[in-house]
Design an enzyme around this catalytic site. Structure first.
Site, PDB file in Angstrom:
ATOM      1  N   PRO A  85       0.845  -1.203   0.000  1.00 38.45           N
ATOM      2  CA  PRO A  85       0.000   0.000   0.000  1.00 38.45           C
ATOM      3  C   PRO A  85       0.881   1.254   0.000  1.00 38.45           C
ATOM      4  CG  PRO A  85      -0.257  -1.241   2.067  1.00 38.45           C
ATOM      5  CD  PRO A  85       0.678  -2.035   1.216  1.00 38.45           C
ATOM      6  N   VAL A  86       0.549   2.228  -0.855  1.00 41.13           N
ATOM      7  CA  VAL A  86       1.395   3.429  -0.932  1.00 41.13           C
ATOM      8  C   VAL A  86       1.062   4.391   0.199  1.00 41.13           C
ATOM      9  CG1 VAL A  86       1.798   3.326  -3.435  1.00 41.13           C
ATOM     10  CG2 VAL A  86      -0.158   4.609  -2.549  1.00 41.13           C
ATOM     11  N   GLY A  89       3.287   3.910   5.443  1.00 37.38           N
ATOM     12  CA  GLY A  89       4.281   3.525   6.441  1.00 37.38           C
ATOM     13  C   GLY A  89       4.974   2.200   6.182  1.00 37.38           C
ATOM     14  N   GLY A  91       7.068   1.709   3.483  1.00 35.96           N
ATOM     15  CA  GLY A  91       8.275   1.908   2.682  1.00 35.96           C
ATOM     16  C   GLY A  91       8.082   1.633   1.200  1.00 35.96           C
ATOM     17  N   SER A  92       6.889   1.940   0.677  1.00 32.57           N
ATOM     18  CA  SER A  92       6.633   1.613  -0.740  1.00 32.57           C
ATOM     19  C   SER A  92       7.621   2.328  -1.667  1.00 32.57           C
ATOM     20  CB  SER A  92       5.193   1.964  -1.126  1.00 32.57           C
ATOM     21  OG  SER A  92       4.957   3.339  -0.937  1.00 32.57           O
ATOM     22  N   SER A  93       7.957   3.585  -1.361  1.00 32.94           N
ATOM     23  CA  SER A  93       8.861   4.310  -2.269  1.00 32.94           C
ATOM     24  C   SER A  93      10.286   3.767  -2.162  1.00 32.94           C
ATOM     25  CB  SER A  93       8.823   5.812  -1.987  1.00 32.94           C
ATOM     26  OG  SER A  93       9.318   6.075  -0.698  1.00 32.94           O
ATOM     27  N   ALA A  94      10.725   3.429  -0.951  1.00 33.61           N
ATOM     28  CA  ALA A  94      12.081   2.877  -0.805  1.00 33.61           C
ATOM     29  C   ALA A  94      12.163   1.509  -1.466  1.00 33.61           C
ATOM     30  CB  ALA A  94      12.450   2.766   0.671  1.00 33.61           C
ATOM     31  N   ASP A 136      14.731   3.500   5.635  1.00 35.65           N
ATOM     32  CA  ASP A 136      13.899   2.657   4.763  1.00 35.65           C
ATOM     33  C   ASP A 136      14.737   1.963   3.692  1.00 35.65           C
ATOM     34  OD1 ASP A 136      11.864   3.721   6.235  1.00 35.65           O
ATOM     35  OD2 ASP A 136      10.635   4.344   4.536  1.00 35.65           O
TER      36      ASP A 136
HETATM   37  O1  PMV Z   1       6.115   6.419   6.430  1.00 35.24           O
HETATM   38  P1  PMV Z   1       7.398   5.863   5.921  1.00 35.24           P
HETATM   39  O2  PMV Z   1       7.353   4.414   5.632  1.00 35.24           O
HETATM   40  O3  PMV Z   1       7.909   6.651   4.742  1.00 35.24           O
HETATM   41  O4  PMV Z   1       8.488   6.050   7.108  1.00 35.24           O
HETATM   42  C1  PMV Z   1       8.882   7.335   7.490  1.00 35.24           C
HETATM   43  C2  PMV Z   1       9.824   7.270   8.660  1.00 35.24           C
HETATM   44  C3  PMV Z   1      10.256   8.627   9.214  1.00 35.24           C
HETATM   45  O5  PMV Z   1      11.104   8.359  10.337  1.00 35.24           O
HETATM   46  C4  PMV Z   1       9.049   9.421   9.710  1.00 35.24           C
HETATM   47  C5  PMV Z   1      10.998   9.468   8.204  1.00 35.24           C
HETATM   48  C6  PMV Z   1      12.387   8.954   7.856  1.00 35.24           C
HETATM   49  O6  PMV Z   1      12.905   9.398   6.815  1.00 35.24           O
HETATM   50  O7  PMV Z   1      12.978   8.160   8.612  1.00 35.24           O
END
Ligand code: PMV
Length: 296
Positions: A85-86, A89, A91-94, A136
């Site tokens: 799921p985009v 939380g 890490g879909s983009s990573a 990520d």
């Molecule tokens: O929401 P996500 O999966 O992109 O995770 C973000 C994590 C943060 O600590 C809020 C930002 C980061 O770059 O570490």
């Protein structure tokens, strides 16, 4: 074809941006696949809709990888499939960045170490997010649980005793970039207080690192819930996330917390007993989906 997993941050999201330690684990059941083919020009196909902005970001990212690999022939077709799921939380983009770096380097027979893949994906993440901590891309490139401190050598973490997580989705998307910026504004206004919160999360992550290595499941759960309470204080939780966390806890979970940037996306629940009951109650409380993952 190359595959990259998804991830959750088990301890220390947000505080990790401010140089504090965090722990993230890979999730194998949600992943991105990228297949590269020969083409007349740069072409991107994906199984989810990309708006113009995302198309342009992706073109920039692919160019960045091709330049890093010193490849002149830039005419490739990039085919993306993902079940992550985009903006939730996970890490879909990573995951997409890592899968792209792996697939492009494989296609042109250029071998990259996990460290180089992570570093390339980090540059891609900057295009997506502005100021990512780097956690990520690191956990996804290494595909192992990591103890991460920005700018320091990454350590992998051994899981002393396997445990089961339920990952419950609020179904609400949120922008990591915006939330990280909001936290920064609050931090600038209340430096003393926010330092206290971030140090509190650092302390939780340090205790968790030992608890994970020793297989102290009860303590891992307790620390997850403590971490959630601090995330509430820095205003990145939401009523939907809190509702799912409290539902899990009142139905016997050992611990629960939001994962990632917050204000939507997913929670992680440590469910040693009552797994099925907790899953059903989460769905009744409004979770859009609940997946199960054994962490070992
Ligand atoms: O929401 P996500 O999966 O992109 O995770 C973000 C994590 C943060 O600590 C809020 C930002 C980061 O770059 O570490």
């Amino acid at each position: 074809m190359s595959v990259a997993c998804s991830k959750i941050i088990l301890f220390g999201e947000h505080s990790v941006v401010y140089g504090k330690p965090a722990i993230a684990i890979p999730l194998k059941s949600l992943f991105t696949e990228v297949r590269i083919e020969n083409s007349e020009n740069i072409e991107i196909n994906s199984d989810y809709e990309l708006n113009i902005n995302e198309q342009n970001n992706l073109k920039n990212i692919i160019n960045l990888i091709l330049n890093y690999l010193d490849i002149k022939n830039k005419n490739i077709s990039v085919n993306i499939n993902s079940n992550i799921p985009v903006a939730s939380g996970m890490g879909s983009s990573a995951s997409l960045s890592v899968a792209l770096a792996k697939s492009v380097s494989d296609y042109f027979h250029k071998e990259l170490s996990p460290e180089e893949i992570s570093m390339t994906a980090y540059k891609c993440e900057k295009i997506f997010h502005g100021m990512p901590s780097g956690i990520d891309n690191t956990v996804i490139a290494y595909e192992k649980p990591v103890y991460f401190v920005k700018g320091k050598k990454t350590e992998t973490v051994k899981i002393g005793k396997p445990f089961t997580l339920l990952i419950a989705d609020t179904g609400i998307v949120s922008s990591t970039k915006e939330i990280v910026l909001d936290v920064k504004k609050e931090y600038e206004k209340n430096k003393g207080l926010y330092e206290k919160y971030f140090n509190g999360m650092a302390d939780i992550a340090e205790q968790a690192r030992i608890a994970i290595k020793e297989g102290n499941i009860k303590l891992i759960g307790k620390l997850m819930t403590e971490n959630h309470r601090v995330l509430q204080k820095i205003k990145v939780s939401s009523s939907e996330l809190d509702n799912l966390v409290e539902t899990a806890l009142t139905n016997g979970a050992s611990g629960a917390k939001l994962v990632g940037a917050g204000r939507g996306g997913n929670i992680a629940v440590l469910a040693e007993n009552n797994k099925n009951k907790i899953r059903n109650e989460l769905l009744k409380a409004g979770a859009a989906d609940v997946i199960e993952e054994l962490i070992e």
